[in-house]
Design an enzyme around this catalytic site. Structure first.
Site, PDB file in Angstrom:
ATOM      1  N   PHE A  73       0.366  -1.780   0.244  1.00  0.00           N
ATOM      2  CA  PHE A  73       0.160   0.575  -0.032  1.00  0.00           C
ATOM      3  C   PHE A  73       0.674   1.291   0.096  1.00  0.00           C
ATOM      4  CE2 PHE A  73      -3.795  -2.516   0.331  1.00  0.00           C
ATOM      5  CZ  PHE A  73      -4.605  -1.856   0.354  1.00  0.00           C
ATOM      6  N   CYS A  88      -6.002  14.759   0.109  1.00  0.00           N
ATOM      7  CA  CYS A  88      -7.367  14.813  -0.074  1.00  0.00           C
ATOM      8  C   CYS A  88      -8.241  16.078  -1.045  1.00  0.00           C
ATOM      9  CB  CYS A  88      -8.160  14.343   0.422  1.00  0.00           C
ATOM     10  SG  CYS A  88      -9.616  13.564  -0.214  1.00  0.00           S
ATOM     11  N   CYS A  94     -16.287  15.413   2.737  1.00  0.00           N
ATOM     12  CA  CYS A  94     -16.614  13.318   2.960  1.00  0.00           C
ATOM     13  C   CYS A  94     -16.621  13.481   4.578  1.00  0.00           C
ATOM     14  CB  CYS A  94     -15.596  12.299   2.734  1.00  0.00           C
ATOM     15  SG  CYS A  94     -15.338  10.633   3.247  1.00  0.00           S
ATOM     16  N   CYS A 123     -14.547   9.389   6.649  1.00  0.00           N
ATOM     17  CA  CYS A 123     -13.018   8.680   6.146  1.00  0.00           C
ATOM     18  C   CYS A 123     -12.366   8.424   7.673  1.00  0.00           C
ATOM     19  CB  CYS A 123     -12.265   9.922   5.503  1.00  0.00           C
ATOM     20  SG  CYS A 123     -10.279   9.504   5.500  1.00  0.00           S
ATOM     21  N   ASP A 124     -12.072   7.266   7.662  1.00  0.00           N
ATOM     22  CA  ASP A 124     -11.683   6.397   8.785  1.00  0.00           C
ATOM     23  C   ASP A 124      -9.770   7.025   8.823  1.00  0.00           C
ATOM     24  OD1 ASP A 124     -11.455   4.914   6.890  1.00  0.00           O
ATOM     25  OD2 ASP A 124     -12.242   3.199   8.325  1.00  0.00           O
ATOM     26  N   THR A 125      -9.286   7.698   8.121  1.00  0.00           N
ATOM     27  CA  THR A 125      -7.849   7.337   7.150  1.00  0.00           C
ATOM     28  C   THR A 125      -6.969   8.731   7.415  1.00  0.00           C
ATOM     29  OG1 THR A 125      -8.349   5.322   5.380  1.00  0.00           O
ATOM     30  CG2 THR A 125      -6.288   7.002   4.971  1.00  0.00           C
ATOM     31  N   GLU A 148      -7.135   3.188  -5.848  1.00  0.00           N
ATOM     32  CA  GLU A 148      -8.522   3.327  -4.806  1.00  0.00           C
ATOM     33  C   GLU A 148      -8.881   4.646  -4.365  1.00  0.00           C
ATOM     34  OE1 GLU A 148      -7.922   1.590  -1.253  1.00  0.00           O
ATOM     35  OE2 GLU A 148      -8.372  -0.525  -2.019  1.00  0.00           O
ATOM     36  N   HIS A 169      -9.399  -6.445   7.795  1.00  0.00           N
ATOM     37  CA  HIS A 169      -8.465  -6.203   8.365  1.00  0.00           C
ATOM     38  C   HIS A 169      -7.951  -5.806   9.483  1.00  0.00           C
ATOM     39  CE1 HIS A 169      -9.786  -2.733   6.285  1.00  0.00           C
ATOM     40  NE2 HIS A 169      -8.909  -2.175   7.057  1.00  0.00           N
TER      41      HIS A 169
END
Length: 210
Positions: free
Chosen positions: A25, A31, A46, A49-51, A116, A204
């Protein structure tokens, strides 16, 4: 061009059509739908988002001066032979930075290249797997590809709004958070009633890998 990278790591793909596949990755910083700062979340396009994609301080993150340098680091992270090499370029929004030079450098090293993306930016030619995750309230510029992976439910982004697009696979992924169990039950019910869609789970997180 230089590339701002949050982190690079070897793992197993945790969600969507490629679940379980070994992959490097490469997460780009930045973003176009959210700054990544909690103070700005309420006003972001958005909001779920969890990142963490802010900055370049993650594992093997940094500013890579050119495509060759970044491709070398991705190759080093893979660490094995040339068979089945697979890289997932993600973010944030990776299409803010992906260019033909990086794709050429990765292909020269034997990688299959997946992206992605939120689908709001036109992709360069040469990507091997395009996975689009639409966000409510945005204009979707990528309307065909290999997989559409819709986080569900989203107000103003129902699955039926995307069912007619030219994707090979339609994945429905329950939104994480306090309502995960409820959202999962709803997604299961939707997939049972609309078999065009397949359930995507974030495995994951279940097994405790990145």
């Amino acid at each position: 061009m230089a590339y701002a990278v949050k982190e690079i790591f070897l793992t197993l793909q945790g969600e969507g059509a490629q679940t379980g596949r070994a992959a490097v990755f490469c997460r780009f910083a930045g973003c176009n739908l959210w700054s990544g700062r909690e103070a700005d979340r309420a006003a972001a396009q958005c909001r779920f988002c969890d990142t963490d994609f802010v900055g370049t301080d993650g594992t093997r993150g940094g500013s890579y001066a050119n495509a060759q340098a970044l491709a070398d680091q991705i190759e080093a992270e893979w660490g094995g032979g040339r068979d089945h090499r697979y890289v997932v370029i993600t973010g944030g929004e990776p299409l803010l930075q992906i260019d033909g030079a990086l794709l050429d450098a990765l292909h020269a090293r034997g990688f299959t290249i997946a992206v992605e993306t939120n689908g709001t930016i036109d992709p360069p030619a040469g990507l091997d797997w395009i996975c689009v995750s639409p966000k409510a309230g945005t204009t979707l510029r990528i309307r065909s590809g290999h997989e559409i992976k819709l986080v569900f439910p989203q107000d103003d982004a129902p699955p039926e709004a995307f069912a007619g697009l030219a994707f090979e696979r339609f994945s429905l992924q329950p939104m994480d958070g306090p309502q995960l169990a409820h959202n999962t039950a709803r997604a299961i019910d939707y997939c049972l009633r609309h078999p065009q869609w397949r359930l995507s789970l974030q495995t994951h997180k279940t097994v405790g890998i990145r």
